[in-house]
Design a protein around this motif. Structure first.
Motif, PDB file in Angstrom:
ATOM      1  N   LYS A   1       6.840  -5.419  -1.417  1.00 51.01           N
ATOM      2  CA  LYS A   1       5.782  -6.390  -1.155  1.00 51.01           C
ATOM      3  C   LYS A   1       4.862  -5.785  -0.107  1.00 51.01           C
ATOM      4  O   LYS A   1       5.328  -5.198   0.869  1.00 51.01           O
ATOM      5  CB  LYS A   1       6.353  -7.714  -0.659  1.00 51.01           C
ATOM      6  N   VAL A   2       3.557  -5.927  -0.333  1.00 48.44           N
ATOM      7  CA  VAL A   2       2.561  -5.355   0.571  1.00 48.44           C
ATOM      8  C   VAL A   2       1.702  -6.498   1.098  1.00 48.44           C
ATOM      9  O   VAL A   2       1.255  -7.350   0.330  1.00 48.44           O
ATOM     10  CB  VAL A   2       1.682  -4.319  -0.160  1.00 48.44           C
ATOM     11  N   GLU A   3       1.488  -6.494   2.411  1.00 52.32           N
ATOM     12  CA  GLU A   3       0.673  -7.529   3.051  1.00 52.32           C
ATOM     13  C   GLU A   3      -0.438  -6.882   3.868  1.00 52.32           C
ATOM     14  O   GLU A   3      -0.192  -5.969   4.639  1.00 52.32           O
ATOM     15  CB  GLU A   3       1.545  -8.402   3.955  1.00 52.32           C
ATOM     16  N   VAL A   4      -1.655  -7.377   3.706  1.00 49.46           N
ATOM     17  CA  VAL A   4      -2.798  -6.944   4.498  1.00 49.46           C
ATOM     18  C   VAL A   4      -3.086  -8.058   5.496  1.00 49.46           C
ATOM     19  O   VAL A   4      -3.259  -9.222   5.106  1.00 49.46           O
ATOM     20  CB  VAL A   4      -4.031  -6.672   3.613  1.00 49.46           C
ATOM     21  N   SER A   5      -3.112  -7.699   6.773  1.00 49.46           N
ATOM     22  CA  SER A   5      -3.289  -8.669   7.858  1.00 49.46           C
ATOM     23  C   SER A   5      -2.195  -9.723   7.723  1.00 49.46           C
ATOM     24  O   SER A   5      -1.024  -9.380   7.666  1.00 49.46           O
ATOM     25  CB  SER A   5      -4.706  -9.250   7.838  1.00 49.46           C
ATOM     26  N   HIS A   6      -2.558 -10.965   7.660  1.00 44.99           N
ATOM     27  CA  HIS A   6      -1.598 -12.068   7.506  1.00 44.99           C
ATOM     28  C   HIS A   6      -1.903 -12.852   6.234  1.00 44.99           C
ATOM     29  O   HIS A   6      -1.606 -14.022   6.111  1.00 44.99           O
ATOM     30  CB  HIS A   6      -1.691 -13.001   8.719  1.00 44.99           C
ATOM     31  N   ARG A   7      -2.494 -12.181   5.255  1.00 42.36           N
ATOM     32  CA  ARG A   7      -3.069 -12.825   4.072  1.00 42.36           C
ATOM     33  C   ARG A   7      -2.115 -12.994   2.894  1.00 42.36           C
ATOM     34  O   ARG A   7      -2.556 -13.241   1.788  1.00 42.36           O
ATOM     35  CB  ARG A   7      -4.300 -12.039   3.611  1.00 42.36           C
ATOM     36  N   GLY A   8      -0.816 -12.899   3.103  1.00 42.14           N
ATOM     37  CA  GLY A   8       0.138 -13.049   2.004  1.00 42.14           C
ATOM     38  C   GLY A   8       0.479 -11.701   1.391  1.00 42.14           C
ATOM     39  O   GLY A   8      -0.150 -10.692   1.680  1.00 42.14           O
TER      40      GLY A   8
END
Length: 178
Positions: free
Chosen positions: A152-159
């Motif tokens: 799972k990859v998350e950018v910033s806190h955007r899910g």
């Protein structure tokens, strides 16, 4: 008490065989003889230490074993409220849009199948499309451990965006926001 002496033994008769010759042992006979327990123990310890030492030298020179890793690559596109940086080819989320946390250098976190953080990096170089409506960032996350069922990859806190192991290892990450 009596004054009688018990019968005294008589002198044995002289041997009928000639006296034995002194013991002479050849070196081949010595080699065939068994080792004493102490000598066998010392010899066993010496051979064992040599084998263990040799194995240690071989493995020590092989370097530390690290888990196999790969570099996760892909893109992240912001498709709403894009702001271009004057004098630069880069872009970002506009300050008044709620996407102001999306810019070059924003955190990218990779999670394993158990939900634990296994690698991290940040958004790389960005560019805007000709109309200025989409800002696309390069993503490069080095040293991602192989062997997870999915990532799972998350950018910033955007899910998070979920990828199969094959997709992640083949650089097929393509996420978007907006």
């Amino acid at each position: 008490m009596t004054d009688q002496l018990p019968p005294q033994p008589t002198t044995p008769p002289p041997p009928t065989e000639p006296p034995a010759e002194p013991l002479v042992v050849s070196t081949t006979e010595l080699a065939k003889r068994r080792l004493s327990p102490l000598t066998a123990g010392v010899l066993g310890l010496t051979v064992g230490a040599a084998v263990v030492g040799g194995a240690w030298v071989i493995t020590a020179n092989a370097g530390p074993s690290r888990p196999a890793t790969f570099t996760l690559k892909g893109t992240f596109a912001l498709t709403d409220s894009v702001s271009t940086d004057p004098g630069d080819d880069g872009c970002r989320g506009s300050a008044d849009s709620g996407y102001d946390d999306i810019a070059e250098g924003t955190s990218v976190t990779v999670y394993g199948a158990k939900g634990d953080v296994i690698a991290a990096s940040s958004l790389g170089k960005s560019n805007s499309d000709e109309m200025g409506t989409t800002c696309t960032f390069k993503i490069t996350v080095p040293d991602v451990p192989r062997g997870e069922k999915f990532y799972k990859v998350e950018v910033s806190h955007r899910g998070t965006v979920q990828l199969s192991a094959k997709e992640a290892e083949n650089g097929e990450l393509a996420a978007s926001l907006g």
